[in-house]
Structures are given as structure tokens and as C-alpha cells.
Motif scaffolding. Sequence first.
Motif, short mmCIF file in Angstrom:
data_model
loop_
_atom_site.label_atom_id
_atom_site.label_comp_id
_atom_site.label_asym_id
_atom_site.label_seq_id
_atom_site.Cartn_x
_atom_site.Cartn_y
_atom_site.Cartn_z
N MET A 62 0.83 -1.20 0.00
CA MET A 62 0.00 0.00 0.00
C MET A 62 0.87 1.25 0.00
O MET A 62 0.55 2.24 -0.67
CB MET A 62 -0.93 0.00 1.21
N ALA A 63 1.97 1.22 0.74
CA ALA A 63 2.86 2.38 0.80
C ALA A 63 3.43 2.69 -0.58
O ALA A 63 3.48 3.85 -1.01
CB ALA A 63 3.98 2.15 1.80
N GLN A 64 3.85 1.66 -1.30
CA GLN A 64 4.39 1.86 -2.64
C GLN A 64 3.29 2.36 -3.58
O GLN A 64 3.51 3.27 -4.38
CB GLN A 64 5.01 0.56 -3.18
N ALA A 65 2.11 1.80 -3.48
CA ALA A 65 0.99 2.23 -4.33
C ALA A 65 0.67 3.69 -4.08
O ALA A 65 0.51 4.47 -5.03
CB ALA A 65 -0.24 1.36 -4.06
N ARG A 66 0.60 4.09 -2.83
CA ARG A 66 0.32 5.49 -2.50
C ARG A 66 1.39 6.42 -3.07
O ARG A 66 1.08 7.48 -3.61
CB ARG A 66 0.20 5.67 -0.99
N ALA A 67 2.65 6.04 -2.94
CA ALA A 67 3.75 6.88 -3.42
C ALA A 67 3.74 7.00 -4.95
O ALA A 67 3.87 8.10 -5.49
CB ALA A 67 5.09 6.32 -2.94
N VAL A 68 3.56 5.88 -5.63
CA VAL A 68 3.55 5.89 -7.10
C VAL A 68 2.35 6.67 -7.63
O VAL A 68 2.48 7.48 -8.55
CB VAL A 68 3.57 4.44 -7.66
N ILE A 69 1.19 6.46 -7.05
CA ILE A 69 -0.01 7.17 -7.49
C ILE A 69 0.12 8.66 -7.21
O ILE A 69 -0.23 9.49 -8.05
CB ILE A 69 -1.27 6.56 -6.83
N ALA A 70 0.65 9.04 -6.05
CA ALA A 70 0.84 10.46 -5.73
C ALA A 70 1.79 11.12 -6.73
O ALA A 70 1.54 12.26 -7.16
CB ALA A 70 1.37 10.62 -4.31
N THR A 71 2.84 10.44 -7.12
CA THR A 71 3.78 10.98 -8.11
C THR A 71 3.09 11.17 -9.45
O THR A 71 3.25 12.20 -10.11
CB THR A 71 5.00 10.05 -8.25
N TRP A 72 2.30 10.17 -9.87
CA TRP A 72 1.60 10.27 -11.15
C TRP A 72 0.58 11.42 -11.14
O TRP A 72 0.51 12.20 -12.07
CB TRP A 72 0.90 8.94 -11.48
N VAL A 73 -0.18 11.53 -10.06
CA VAL A 73 -1.18 12.58 -9.95
C VAL A 73 -0.51 13.96 -9.95
O VAL A 73 -0.99 14.89 -10.60
CB VAL A 73 -2.07 12.38 -8.70
N ALA A 74 0.60 14.09 -9.24
CA ALA A 74 1.32 15.37 -9.22
C ALA A 74 1.78 15.74 -10.62
O ALA A 74 1.65 16.90 -11.05
CB ALA A 74 2.51 15.30 -8.26
N ASP A 75 2.30 14.78 -11.36
CA ASP A 75 2.72 15.04 -12.75
C ASP A 75 1.51 15.44 -13.60
O ASP A 75 1.56 16.41 -14.35
CB ASP A 75 3.39 13.80 -13.34
#
Length: 116
Positions: A45-58
Motif C-alpha cells: 500500500m505504501a508503494q501504491a500510494r507513493a507511485v499514485i501520488a507521483t503520477w497525480v502530481a505530474d
Amino acid sequence: LKWAQDHCMQWHYIAPGRPMQNGFVESFNGRMRDELLNETVFTSMAQARAVIATWVADYNTTRPHSALGYQTPAAHAAKLKAMGPASPPLRGSEPGPIAQTAPHGVTSPKALLTAG
């Protein structure tokens, strides 16, 4: 639902089988699915949150959007801010609200249904 009730807003669901009733969300969901979710195996879940947050920020800051004249949202926001306060829109230039506010004093969902 509580927020909508507290602010006397009507609640409208998207009809089953009618995703075009909310094209902005469908467009975002499709891009996220195609560009991120179908391409990534999440291990936690931690990795999913980090990857999704990076994609959304981009998506929200650095990627050009056709609806903004192929500007990035950040560049478009800076342009709007530099223009200063917006003048009142010309009559008929903007769509009206989708949902109407409840009549003054009507706050309960049952009363909203009765009020029409």
C-alpha cells in the motif's frame, strides 16, 4: 452526502451505463488506468500510494492538457493569476449550475424530495 445536506445541495447520481454524464472523471480514470494502473505491479500500500501520488502530481502540474490550450495546469494557473481578478462573465457565456440549491430553510432530505 452530509456535506451536500448541510449546504442544501441536491444529490444526483450518474445513471447506470451513462459514464458520459461525467466525462471529466471518465477521461481522468481512463488515463490513469492506461498509463499507471495497467502498467504497474504494486507490492504494498505504501508503494501504491507513493507511485499514485507521483503520477497525480505530474498529471496536475507538469503535463500539458488540451482543455487548457496544451498548457500545463501550473502555467495556466500562473497566467490566470497574472491576469488579476476575473471580470463578471458575459450573460450566457458560462453554463448555469447543474443542481439548484434547496429553497431557503429546507434542510432535511425528505423535505428536499417533497420540495422538488
